[in-house]
Write a protein that holds these residues in place. Structure first.
Motif, PDB file in Angstrom:
ATOM      1  N   THR A  57       0.452  -1.503  -0.005  1.00  9.07           N
ATOM      2  CA  THR A  57      -0.029  -0.358  -0.139  1.00  9.07           C
ATOM      3  C   THR A  57       0.917   1.459  -0.015  1.00  9.07           C
ATOM      4  O   THR A  57       0.600   2.185  -0.912  1.00  9.07           O
ATOM      5  CB  THR A  57      -0.745  -0.050   1.237  1.00  9.07           C
ATOM      6  OG1 THR A  57      -0.472  -0.591   2.337  1.00  9.07           O
ATOM      7  CG2 THR A  57      -2.177  -1.137   1.005  1.00  9.07           C
ATOM      8  N   GLY A  58       1.637   1.280   0.848  1.00  3.72           N
ATOM      9  CA  GLY A  58       3.191   2.354   0.519  1.00  3.72           C
ATOM     10  C   GLY A  58       3.356   2.640  -0.450  1.00  3.72           C
ATOM     11  O   GLY A  58       3.432   3.089  -0.980  1.00  3.72           O
ATOM     12  N   ASP A  59       3.786   1.748  -1.780  1.00  4.11           N
ATOM     13  CA  ASP A  59       3.844   1.188  -3.244  1.00  4.11           C
ATOM     14  C   ASP A  59       2.550   1.925  -4.787  1.00  4.11           C
ATOM     15  O   ASP A  59       3.548   2.998  -5.058  1.00  4.11           O
ATOM     16  CB  ASP A  59       4.719   0.165  -3.404  1.00  4.11           C
ATOM     17  CG  ASP A  59       5.873  -0.177  -2.878  1.00  4.11           C
ATOM     18  OD1 ASP A  59       6.326   0.566  -2.358  1.00  4.11           O
ATOM     19  OD2 ASP A  59       6.024  -1.503  -3.499  1.00  4.11           O
ATOM     20  N   GLU A  63       3.166   5.765  -6.193  1.00  2.00           N
ATOM     21  CA  GLU A  63       2.543   5.979  -7.393  1.00  2.00           C
ATOM     22  C   GLU A  63       1.521   6.799  -7.400  1.00  2.00           C
ATOM     23  O   GLU A  63       1.166   7.175  -8.697  1.00  2.00           O
ATOM     24  CB  GLU A  63       2.287   4.532  -7.980  1.00  2.00           C
ATOM     25  CG  GLU A  63       1.885   4.361  -9.553  1.00  2.00           C
ATOM     26  CD  GLU A  63       3.166   4.881 -10.498  1.00  2.00           C
ATOM     27  OE1 GLU A  63       3.574   4.571 -10.695  1.00  2.00           O
ATOM     28  OE2 GLU A  63       3.988   3.736  -9.088  1.00  2.00           O
ATOM     29  N   VAL A  64       0.413   7.053  -6.958  1.00  6.45           N
ATOM     30  CA  VAL A  64      -0.837   7.571  -7.002  1.00  6.45           C
ATOM     31  C   VAL A  64      -0.058   8.764  -6.047  1.00  6.45           C
ATOM     32  O   VAL A  64      -0.337   9.900  -7.449  1.00  6.45           O
ATOM     33  CB  VAL A  64      -1.691   7.144  -6.136  1.00  6.45           C
ATOM     34  CG1 VAL A  64      -3.182   8.243  -5.684  1.00  6.45           C
ATOM     35  CG2 VAL A  64      -2.571   5.772  -6.370  1.00  6.45           C
ATOM     36  N   GLU A  65       0.507   8.929  -5.681  1.00  8.98           N
ATOM     37  CA  GLU A  65       0.877  10.963  -5.346  1.00  8.98           C
ATOM     38  C   GLU A  65       2.058  11.337  -6.758  1.00  8.98           C
ATOM     39  O   GLU A  65       1.363  12.761  -6.369  1.00  8.98           O
ATOM     40  CB  GLU A  65       1.931  11.272  -4.199  1.00  8.98           C
ATOM     41  CG  GLU A  65       1.728  10.679  -2.996  1.00  8.98           C
ATOM     42  CD  GLU A  65       0.246  11.819  -2.861  1.00  8.98           C
ATOM     43  OE1 GLU A  65       0.449  12.761  -2.413  1.00  8.98           O
ATOM     44  OE2 GLU A  65      -1.134  11.729  -2.388  1.00  8.98           O
ATOM     45  N   GLY A  66       2.858  10.299  -7.558  1.00  8.64           N
ATOM     46  CA  GLY A  66       3.492  11.079  -8.683  1.00  8.64           C
ATOM     47  C   GLY A  66       2.536  10.961  -9.659  1.00  8.64           C
ATOM     48  O   GLY A  66       2.336  12.197 -10.271  1.00  8.64           O
ATOM     49  N   HIS A  67       1.318   9.782  -9.665  1.00  9.54           N
ATOM     50  CA  HIS A  67       0.222  10.637 -11.356  1.00  9.54           C
ATOM     51  C   HIS A  67      -0.233  11.651 -11.006  1.00  9.54           C
ATOM     52  O   HIS A  67      -0.392  12.746 -11.795  1.00  9.54           O
ATOM     53  CB  HIS A  67      -0.344   9.497 -10.982  1.00  9.54           C
ATOM     54  CG  HIS A  67       0.370   8.258 -11.768  1.00  9.54           C
ATOM     55  ND1 HIS A  67      -0.694   6.678 -11.106  1.00  9.54           N
ATOM     56  CD2 HIS A  67       0.585   8.138 -12.519  1.00  9.54           C
ATOM     57  CE1 HIS A  67       0.412   6.103 -11.886  1.00  9.54           C
ATOM     58  NE2 HIS A  67       1.335   6.692 -13.278  1.00  9.54           N
ATOM     59  N   ASN A  68      -0.611  12.269  -9.789  1.00  6.97           N
ATOM     60  CA  ASN A  68      -1.310  13.153  -9.414  1.00  6.97           C
ATOM     61  C   ASN A  68      -0.385  14.753  -9.476  1.00  6.97           C
ATOM     62  O   ASN A  68      -0.568  15.193  -9.721  1.00  6.97           O
ATOM     63  CB  ASN A  68      -1.955  13.410  -7.605  1.00  6.97           C
ATOM     64  CG  ASN A  68      -3.182  12.794  -7.645  1.00  6.97           C
ATOM     65  OD1 ASN A  68      -3.734  12.447  -8.480  1.00  6.97           O
ATOM     66  ND2 ASN A  68      -3.411  11.842  -6.208  1.00  6.97           N
TER      67      ASN A  68
END
Length: 123
Positions: A57-59, A63-68
């Motif tokens: 879940t940390g990964d 990944e979601v933060e990078g996409h945002n």
């Protein structure tokens, strides 16, 4: 014959604790201690799974933060390009409004001819 008797004696010693398809608890371990040992082993397995899920879940979170961040940059770039394009369109409007229709026709025709020449040269 003596060795055969020793083998039978060892065999009976080996299978003394097996009784009716199950293992009889020896006197050194109580049923409670065996259950606690199994519970601790199960808890260790669950702890390993929980740690693996936390890493996963940390990964996913990273990944979601990078996409945002990437989508925010893309939105900002689109806004700036929209501003540049609207400025260019305003300039075209002023050019077309002030010039005569004949000059406008030559301008549009030159753009089309230029586009066709570039198209055929790149093919």
């Amino acid at each position: 014959m003596n060795t055969r008797r020793d083998f039978r004696g060892n065999r009976s010693a080996l299978f003394d604790e097996i009784e009716d398809g199950g293992i009889r608890a020896s006197s050194s371990y109580s049923s409670h201690e065996i259950d606690e040992h199994e519970n601790e082993r199960a808890m260790d397995g669950l702890q390993d799974r929980v740690l693996m899920l936390k890493r996963l879940t940390g990964d996913i979170h990273e990944e979601v933060e990078g996409h945002n961040r990437m989508l925010d940059r893309m939105g900002n770039d689109m806004d700036s390009s929209r501003g540049i394009l609207s400025g260019t369109m305003d300039k075209f409007k002023t050019v077309f409004e002030t010039k005569s229709s004949r000059r406008m026709f030559t301008l549009v025709a030159s753009f089309v001819v230029g586009f066709l020449v570039i198209y055929y040269l790149t093919r």
